[in-house]
Design an enzyme around this catalytic site. Structure first.
Site, PDB file in Angstrom:
ATOM      1  NE  ARG A  68      76.568  22.327  28.199  1.00  0.00           N
ATOM      2  CZ  ARG A  68      75.204  22.949  28.029  1.00  0.00           C
ATOM      3  NH1 ARG A  68      74.839  23.827  28.657  1.00  0.00           N
ATOM      4  NH2 ARG A  68      74.593  22.649  27.046  1.00  0.00           N
ATOM      5  CG  ASN A 104      72.454  23.960  32.521  1.00  0.00           C
ATOM      6  OD1 ASN A 104      71.413  24.075  32.439  1.00  0.00           O
ATOM      7  ND2 ASN A 104      73.219  23.264  31.571  1.00  0.00           N
ATOM      8  CD  GLU A 105      70.375  22.129  29.504  1.00  0.00           C
ATOM      9  OE1 GLU A 105      71.512  21.848  29.275  1.00  0.00           O
ATOM     10  OE2 GLU A 105      69.549  22.710  28.920  1.00  0.00           O
ATOM     11  CD  GLU A 121      68.502  26.530  29.631  1.00  0.00           C
ATOM     12  OE1 GLU A 121      68.855  25.989  28.550  1.00  0.00           O
ATOM     13  OE2 GLU A 121      69.095  26.591  30.474  1.00  0.00           O
ATOM     14  CD1 TRP A 135      71.388  23.371  21.392  1.00  0.00           C
ATOM     15  CD2 TRP A 135      70.368  21.532  20.563  1.00  0.00           C
ATOM     16  NE1 TRP A 135      70.129  23.384  21.695  1.00  0.00           N
ATOM     17  CE2 TRP A 135      69.454  22.431  21.377  1.00  0.00           C
ATOM     18  CE3 TRP A 135      70.092  20.296  20.055  1.00  0.00           C
ATOM     19  CZ2 TRP A 135      68.332  22.060  21.664  1.00  0.00           C
ATOM     20  CZ3 TRP A 135      68.657  19.992  20.349  1.00  0.00           C
ATOM     21  CH2 TRP A 135      67.964  20.600  21.211  1.00  0.00           C
ATOM     22  CD  GLU A 188      74.865  27.401  24.395  1.00  0.00           C
ATOM     23  OE1 GLU A 188      74.374  28.239  24.954  1.00  0.00           O
ATOM     24  OE2 GLU A 188      74.753  26.046  24.918  1.00  0.00           O
ATOM     25  CG  MET A 245      76.587  28.929  15.044  1.00  0.00           C
ATOM     26  SD  MET A 245      76.855  30.405  13.947  1.00  0.00           S
ATOM     27  CE  MET A 245      75.679  30.070  12.518  1.00  0.00           C
ATOM     28  CG  HIS A 246      71.028  28.966  21.206  1.00  0.00           C
ATOM     29  ND1 HIS A 246      69.844  29.756  21.605  1.00  0.00           N
ATOM     30  CD2 HIS A 246      70.582  27.679  21.448  1.00  0.00           C
ATOM     31  CE1 HIS A 246      69.045  29.112  21.863  1.00  0.00           C
ATOM     32  NE2 HIS A 246      69.370  27.650  22.012  1.00  0.00           N
TER      33      HIS A 246
HETATM   34 ZN   LIG Z   1      70.816  25.270  29.366  1.00  0.00          ZN
END
Ligand SMILES: [Zn+2]
Ligand SMILES: [Zn+2]
Ligand SMILES: [Zn+2]
Lengths: 660, 660, 660
Positions: free
Chosen positions: C110, C148-149, C336, C344, C384, C386-387
């Site tokens: 991304r 985003n971010e 979030e 991460w 993601e 593992m999130h």
């Molecule tokens: Zn995010």
């Protein structure tokens, strides 16, 4: 062509092209006098076989082979494809591979080729055919080694060029439609969906980590390239060199390809065993500096033995026998056996006195029919001048030579390794696990070796086998880190358990689907009913942070807990975020250990082994037992004498005792 | 032009182009008042000398030179070639060098050129001629500095572009035939043989490490480029600026070229002495954090002194005198002397009170005729704003200024340094050693400095000289790490020993041939008969693993043993893989120390020095003695008072006492 | 459209495109039942909105929005520009950004775009318009998140391509003439002067470090690109989605752009709060391993709170209110919020029991009107997996879910945060500081957080505000590391002090000019008369080297001393190179602390606060107080019960008590 032997045989790797021709007869005589019966030749000799395009020079190699033949040595010949010469590379720079930083890797050392290169494939077949035509039926030549150490130096994958060009078509063959690929990879996640095959590139230089499913397929694709590359050589060798064996010398803890795929079609596997360098350079993450120092002069027995057991079973035969049956040098071999310091680790200590003998005995006990030392004489030039040999730079015998000379080979009978325990191994699980380890102190190898080492510390012989192997007949099967689960694999395991086998799994077992996603129903996916539980929580632990477990244990680096659906908890967490949740569960003959604790793993395994009637022994630190052909090898890997069962084991030594 | 002085003189590096023109006269006056007699100018001023192609602007520099001249300051002018301007680089991007990752290094700092670039060579000659024509005979100008700090920031070699293009021809000139090159490099090893000169590239981005012989020749080639680059400037300066000296300011522990080659043709050498940054940033591998903390505010005396002694002898004169004889500012100089914190190390501590005076005194005692502080006023812009000067950003005098003002120069008479001990140094050995150190804790500099420091801790003055220097007259010659041996070098050493000199060698001496292979007869190759032994084993030791040596010593990081052929063992290994084998051997006046142990090195050296009649003193930690022109400089480098021979040495202080 | 609420509200981030459509209604119902009132949608869904160029597919998203709407959830819609699809990137590879090694960053994760790309700008506007036209007036949609971010994964700057092409023109706009630029950057320093705009490139791959002024302008330029990129989206959203709020979800300790510039034009700021990953991955340099272990399961309260206070004030409103007034979900939000382990960081521990509630309460107390958990259900695919989420992979509620379910929102009234202390923050100072930290253990964030943490340990509420903010009304203003000083800023500070505010500055304050040079009159430049002093010396301290300060303090990592010109010393250095010089100075209501010592900072701040009438409390380790809307949140961040003011605070818990 290869005569059968009732005991271990020895050989060495020799490079006649590195020394004046007048040394060849002398070396061959010395090798025979030392008791060696095999010699590996011509591993990197392409520039001498074919100094200019299409211009072959066999005269020197003919003479060299004759020199060894004259002394009765049996020759393992090599395809020299690990080192394409400068004229080929400069004429076809598209052969060169790309590294994981997207840079072209240049000529000037070895392994500078992309397995996908059509040009290189053609030259690989051509030089294989040429050397096979010349020596395929030579009476001295008993077998072949393909290339050298596939994937060494990170060459298992090329991240651009020919590999990048070939990847989309491999995907198209696999998936048929882009919808199928996008679904399998979960590409919707970050709008990574492809609308044209040509949009897909290797998983390299992405802004943040690439999709693990993308990685998984790139690794599969790259592994297939190696398999196909070798298969082309093997086909030519089978045609032109009938009755000879074909093998490859595999690497220590190599993860660059699926060895089960690549080994298929060989007669047996060999590997290159460098115990001191292995501990210094290849030891799994989390291996302490204290362990590295304590075993600096011998290597760690379990790291070495794991590789022996892995390569003994990589062709799938139950006790690692090749096509010609027991008692022949048909595998496995140690193709390159350290006999003095290596040159490629950060530190390269002298082996302890006795270590070369101990390594040789251990190799035999774990199934080797032949141990071939690397190398006959230390090289006086180029990248490996600091590496030792049986002779020094000055042609004087080294300590390694003296230890080999003193070996009594008669004490090492060939025959089966009587393992009743199988440890499951899977390259796809390795790739997925290490793509997202979730804990900097954990890795697939670390977790796998922890279980293996626990078994070995209990005196148990182990077959390392594919996670898809036939498991019938094993009393206990241990699956330390098989994180990728297929329905077929789950069924096979269930069948084994149904058949009376006891199964012990480590954390993260059956967490992933075949495409690298997680099971939508959560761990254990298709294995859930066998396990009788689902995953509840996983906990990634930094050094210093531990999760206590009932019974006085403490999990380091990783802990996971379960929601029971039929299974029962035998151990639970105490305190912390997993408080009161199951840490070890039991469902019939299936046990899952969720907490990473060496003591816990060992104790749980001991209990299961005893139930299964597999005898165990609590061995002191550094003492190991191995069994083969009805005798037992007792080993002391420490630098001190050890009292054990009424014997005093000398430092760095072994004893062969009757009875298994 | 340069008047002779009977004592040390001082100067500073000043950059009139960095400040408004109205400051120049003030600064010059202040410098005179402080007692400075030299000023270095225009080091990086190309963009002001030639703002646009071919359009020179000398007006500002004329005025600046006049300002300093008016105060009687003597000017060292520079060729500004370390900083080619943007208009040149953007017009000729092929001037840019390549880094060791194969990337073009861009404009935006300094040293952004490839020495092999024909375009840049032309512009280097052109700007040199222009500045020399303008100032070559100016009465204020007494000498020249070429460029600045050759090889700094890893610019000694470019791994692509112009250098890559020129390398094959250099090889062709050297070897004549590819057979000769392939033989010299041992290219048969991994089929690395070349069949066309054009196939050969720099040793970069190879799959695994390149051939050390390839590296060695690339380093030689790159060194020759620097030598030739400078020689072109020197020739122009000699022509246009007669009677002036020409020098270069060399770097701390720089290994980017052969300084003996590059220094040839200069009048004397100067170097840039940053003691605190040196310890933090350039200290040899293995220097402990405790040492770095203990000497954080002074630097380590032996690291500094080594560089003084190295550059004093780099032109080959016995006591470092330049062309005009003793008593003149003819060398060596410290061209840039730290007088406050630097800005380029991970940590940049304030020097201890007294350190600037101590550094100045030490420089004098080790042969410097001039010490020139860097820099007059701290820069208020760009990369070095955090670097100190004699004046701060605010033009206020710093502590460094105050210490300089308080110096009594009369106590520092010029004259010879009376060294009776030579320590041998060789860049080719350095390159080979570090290409294959075989132990992550060892390096050429670490081994060399260990021997140097042992000598200094015994109060002994040392000439650091080329391994090929005339050694006659030295009582003791120490060869810590001369791993490359030529027959001529061996003969020269033998002649010296024959003449009564005592020779002490460290491990790995004479291990390598001139092309970087190992001697086929093993270490010590052509030196074997002098040494009376051959190498038996070498042992690379990780931290925590040691080899005991008789007499209570213990080798760290490296140990090697010998097979005696005439020599006798004075120390042997105890236990471990080298048990009972010689660790230190003696053959007539030749001693070889195989075990790396600081205590052992010191004790063996003390014994040899005493035999040779060179007086020794056991100095306390941090106390050092240096001798020059009949007087002795006693130094206390610690932060505490030290009792020594009835005196109390104040913290970070020196005393000049009569008698050597 | 958004109804006002008198207390904190909750939401979650959900990705309907990641699950089968039949789950949407279920999830929406479950969210409502859990008490969530907001849901963020479509953050990365470009490839589903526009599967092929110009071919939009809204059907699925229409259905998804309806599903949430049906349950009364209010939707935050996103512009999906963080993830341009493959078809766009492969058609226009010039969109791709360059990393700081000069390499193109590829598609496959991304943020793979360069903000300067004209092509990408066009597509950003186009997709924004498309999604805004579709949903801008949908009754469920109450607001928007842009992209985003920004800058995550080092994407704040691209070092080649479109950004490199646009940089010269930005400079030309800023400076007008090259003379002005060369002067501002001090390019004369190393002949770095430019004679053509086109000669200027990004500060990348230079031989040694680039000019800090070059860096500073490149960072400003890059920040402007982000500002302009977002402004284009905001303008479209304002046009097509009237009455809805527009925000962005900012990152933890992000330094990739000037947040004050980028936030302008939004209604309020939100940020993404991952306390455990923050401590493991984003903690400022110098954070000890012991601290990381102690707070591994909660994160460190002050690191989290700093970000809350930063983003509350980033739009400049005194107490962080957005355009619609208090009591509305108008900011700030946590967009979030971690509700289980992240994926991460090197280690990703399970949060402690109670941590999710504690984080939520803390967010509220520091001004959040809405806390939105990431994510509803853990992803079963891609990067993601593992999130964690509120639901696990298996859709089972996690511990995070259970903690949210047990929250009593009524105890969290919205209203102002009553800070009387401002801490000044400045991105340009951050950039300059970290470009030349001069001490490997120091950084802008480390220094800033040290002061912030000292305030928090005294129970003080803090507004983090721009260094150029209106300071009137604050009792105490703390400027920990505002190293860049403009005359206007100095005037503003002087006005505040004049108005009765007490000012406390850390080291390096006002060291730099607006172009990144140092002030020619030295630190404190235009602030000097206010401070009544100039810098005397700075001392960069390696670990183990400290400077003692009167009163029993000891400076670590950094110490500086002053020359008094009106100010008085309250603390002086004892011993070492700064002996006797001022370490802390006072000039009227202005205090400067030159020594980096946590104890000293805390004690000096306590004194100033008491003088100013701001009450302080000495809090135990891990206990924190926060005030909002007339109540006090007492927090225990440790794993043990703590006795405090007659209460026993349970481990990892909070209490809301009446009174501020
Ligand atoms: Zn995010
Ligand atoms: Zn090999
Ligand atoms: Zn310099």
């Amino acid at each position: 062509m290869t005569e059968r032997s009732t005991h271990l045989q020895l050989g060495s790797c020799d490079y006649p092209e590195h020394v004046p021709a007048d040394r060849w007869a002398t070396y061959a005589r010395q090798q025979r006098e030392l008791g060696l019966t095999f010699v590996r030749l011509a591993e990197f000799a392409w520039s001498r076989m074919e100094p200019r395009p299409g211009e072959y020079d066999w005269a020197w190699l003919d003479r060299a082979v004759e020199a060894y033949h004259a002394e009765g040595l049996r020759v393992v010949m090599c395809t020299p494809t690990a080192t394409p010469p400068a004229w080929l590379i400069r004429a076809h720079p598209e052969i060169l591979p790309y590294d994981a930083q997207g840079r072209v890797r240049d000529f000037g050392s070895r392994r500078h080729y992309d397995f996908a290169s059509p040009v290189y494939r053609e030259h690989s077949r051509r030089i294989t055919r040429a050397v096979a035509e010349r020596y395929g039926q030579h009476p001295a030549v008993v077998g072949w080694q393909t290339d050298n150490e596939f994937a060494c130096h990170g060459t298992g994958r090329s991240y651009g060029g020919a590999s990048a060009a070939a990847f989309p078509e491999w995907l198209r063959q696999k998936y048929g439609t882009l919808d199928a690929l996008n679904e399998a990879w979960g590409n919707v996640f970050w709008s990574m969906e492809y609308s044209d095959w040509g949009q897909i590139r290797p998983p390299v230089l992405t802004v943040t980590e690439p999709n693990p499913s993308h990685i998984l397929d790139y690794y599969r694709f790259s592994s297939d390239l190696i398999r196909d590359f070798q298969a082309e050589q093997v086909a030519i060798l089978r045609e032109l060199s009938p009755g000879r064996f074909v093998t490859h010398n595999f690497m220590i803890f190599e993860s660059g390809f699926d060895h089960y795929e690549v080994a298929r079609g060989l007669d047996f596997a060999t590997w290159d065993n460098y115990p001191t360098g292995m501990l210094e350079f290849f030891a799994p993450s989390g291996t302490g500096e204290d362990v590295k120092t304590r075993y600096a002069r011998t290597g760690h027995p379990d790291l070495i033995a794991f590789n022996h057991d892995l390569y003994r079973g990589v062709l799938g035969g139950r006790n690692g026998l090749g096509r010609e049956g027991a008692g022949t040098p048909n595998g496995p071999w140690v193709m390159e056996q350290e006999c003095g310091p290596v040159n490629w680790a950060p530190y390269n200590a002298q082996p302890a006195p006795g270590a070369v003998q101990l390594w040789t005995a251990q190799a035999w006990a774990h199934g080797a029919d032949v141990v071939s030392y690397f190398r006959w004489r230390a090289a006086t030039m180029a990248q490996e001048v600091m590496h030792s040999g049986l002779l020094g730079h000055d042609e004087q015998p080294t300590r390694g030579y003296e230890e080999v000379a003193a070996l009594d080979l008669g004490q090492f009978p060939v025959g089966p390794v009587p393992a009743r325990v199988a440890l499951l191994h899977d390259y796809e699980s390795l790739w997925l696990y290490d793509a997202q380890p979730h804990s900097a102190s954990m890795s697939y190898w670390a977790q796998t070796v922890a279980y293996y080492s626990a078994l070995r510390s209990l005196g148990v012989d182990v077959d390392v086998v594919s996670a898809d192997a036939d498991l019938s007949g094993y009393a206990v099967v241990v699956a330390p880190a098989i994180t990728l689960m297929t329905p077929e694999r789950a069924q096979r395991w269930a069948d084994a358990v149904q058949g009376g086998t006891r199964l012990v799994c480590g954390p993260r077992t059956a967490f992933r689907t075949p495409s690298g996603q997680t099971w939508a129903e959560g761990q254990f996916g298709p294995l859930s009913s066998l396990v009788g539980a689902h995953l509840r929580q996983y906990d990634s632990l930094r050094p210093g942070l531990e999760d206590a477990v009932s019974g006085g244990y403490s999990a380091r680096f990783w802990a996971e807990s379960y929601r029971l659906e039929g299974a029962q908890a035998t151990h639970t967490y105490r305190g912390g975020p997993l408080d009161g949740e199951p840490a070890v569960i039991r469902h019939g003959n299936v046990t899952v250990i969720g907490a990473h604790s060496e003591a816990l793993i060992r104790d749980v395994l001991r209990g299961v082994l005893e139930e299964a009637g597999v005898p165990t022994t609590d061995l002191p630190e550094g003492v190991r037992l191995s069994h083969r052909a009805g005798v037992t090898l007792v080993q002391n890997w420490t630098g001190q004498p050890v009292e054990w069962q009424g014997r005093t084991l000398a430092p760095v030594s072994f004893e062969v005792i009757a009875g298994a």
